[in-house]
Design an enzyme around this catalytic site. Structure first.
Site, PDB file in Angstrom:
ATOM      1  N   THR A  85      -7.909   2.803  -7.479  1.00  0.00           N
ATOM      2  CA  THR A  85      -8.475   2.703  -8.825  1.00  0.00           C
ATOM      3  C   THR A  85      -7.361   2.952  -9.825  1.00  0.00           C
ATOM      4  OG1 THR A  85      -9.808   3.957 -10.438  1.00  0.00           O
ATOM      5  CG2 THR A  85      -9.252   5.079  -8.408  1.00  0.00           C
ATOM      6  N   CYS A 199      -7.595  -2.818 -13.995  1.00  0.00           N
ATOM      7  CA  CYS A 199      -8.779  -2.229 -13.379  1.00  0.00           C
ATOM      8  C   CYS A 199      -8.974  -2.992 -12.084  1.00  0.00           C
ATOM      9  CB  CYS A 199     -10.003  -2.366 -14.279  1.00  0.00           C
ATOM     10  SG  CYS A 199     -11.527  -1.809 -13.470  1.00  0.00           S
TER      11      CYS A 199
END
Length: 233
Positions: A85, A199
């Site tokens: 992430t 992202c």
């Protein structure tokens, strides 16, 4: 042959963690041949709990969760950590300090690819945390000399909402792809020579054909860097 075991902190969201697993194993098979796959461990969070803490600003609790996950992987035999992430790299330093094995930072392989291509000014898309706070932009700037620009307030809200309301749920909508195309075009108008998909879910929505400048997908670049490290390359 594989020299190191990969430790993956995933589940943020599982949609992108599945991409990490797919990319890493496919690349390991490509490089080693036959039926080879990656030797790896994954600790996968319930993203509902993580998302709640993120939006409540409970970064201390999140830091404890990330450190615990890293320690579990280290005890399980991982030789280095891959945090699957971008947003949670806000806590990368604390994770690194908690374990005795390296953390492969997601921004570094991306930045190296961009610099190798000769680009200096880049646009950044991601969660509002990633676009607005300095933990990510600052690393790109201070360690890699990149000039980073982000969308304006309204566009940042759109980018963030699509991530949390659609992409983490596996929802891919043509209207959202078009919105991202327009936002990326506005970054190019402001001088972006390339755009970082900062992202890990954004690669599910857009690809190179959606942009007039190169896109740098952090998910793929991070996963490939993990294979490099695991193979000692």
């Amino acid at each position: 042959m594989q020299k190191a075991t990969i430790g993956l902190i995933g589940g943020m969201s599982w949609e992108s963690s599945a991409e990490y697993y797919r990319i890493i194993n496919r690349e390991m098979q490509r490089r080693l041949g036959g039926v080879h796959s990656a030797r790896s461990l994954m600790w996968s969070f319930d993203f509902g709990e993580i998302e709640h803490l993120q939006h409540a600003g409970e970064w201390g609790s999140l830091a404890d969760e990330m450190k615990d996950a890293a320690l579990r992987l280290e005890r399980g035999g991982a030789d280095f950590i891959v945090l699957c992430t971008n947003t949670m790299h806000r806590l990368a330093d604390g994770i690194s300090e908690a374990v005795g094995i390296p953390l492969l930072h997601i921004a570094d392989p991306t930045a190296r690819k961009i610099r190798d291509a000769g680009f200096e000014r880049v646009g950044l898309l991601g969660t509002s945390f990633t676009m607005e706070q300095d933990f990510y932009k600052g690393r790109l700037r201070d360690r890699h000399g990149l000039d980073v620009i982000v969308p304006d307030d309204a566009d940042r809200r759109i980018v963030h909402d699509i991530i949390y309301k659609e992409l983490v749920l596996g929802r891919i909508r043509p209207e959202s792809r078009q919105a991202y195309r327009e936002i990326m075009a506005r970054l190019v108008e402001r001088g972006a020579q390339a755009i970082i998909l900062g992202c890990t879910e954004i690669m599910l929505l857009v690809s190179d054909e959606d942009s007039s400048v190169p896109l740098y997908d952090t998910t793929t670049l991070h996963a490939l860097a993990a294979v490099d490290l695991a193979l000692g390359e």
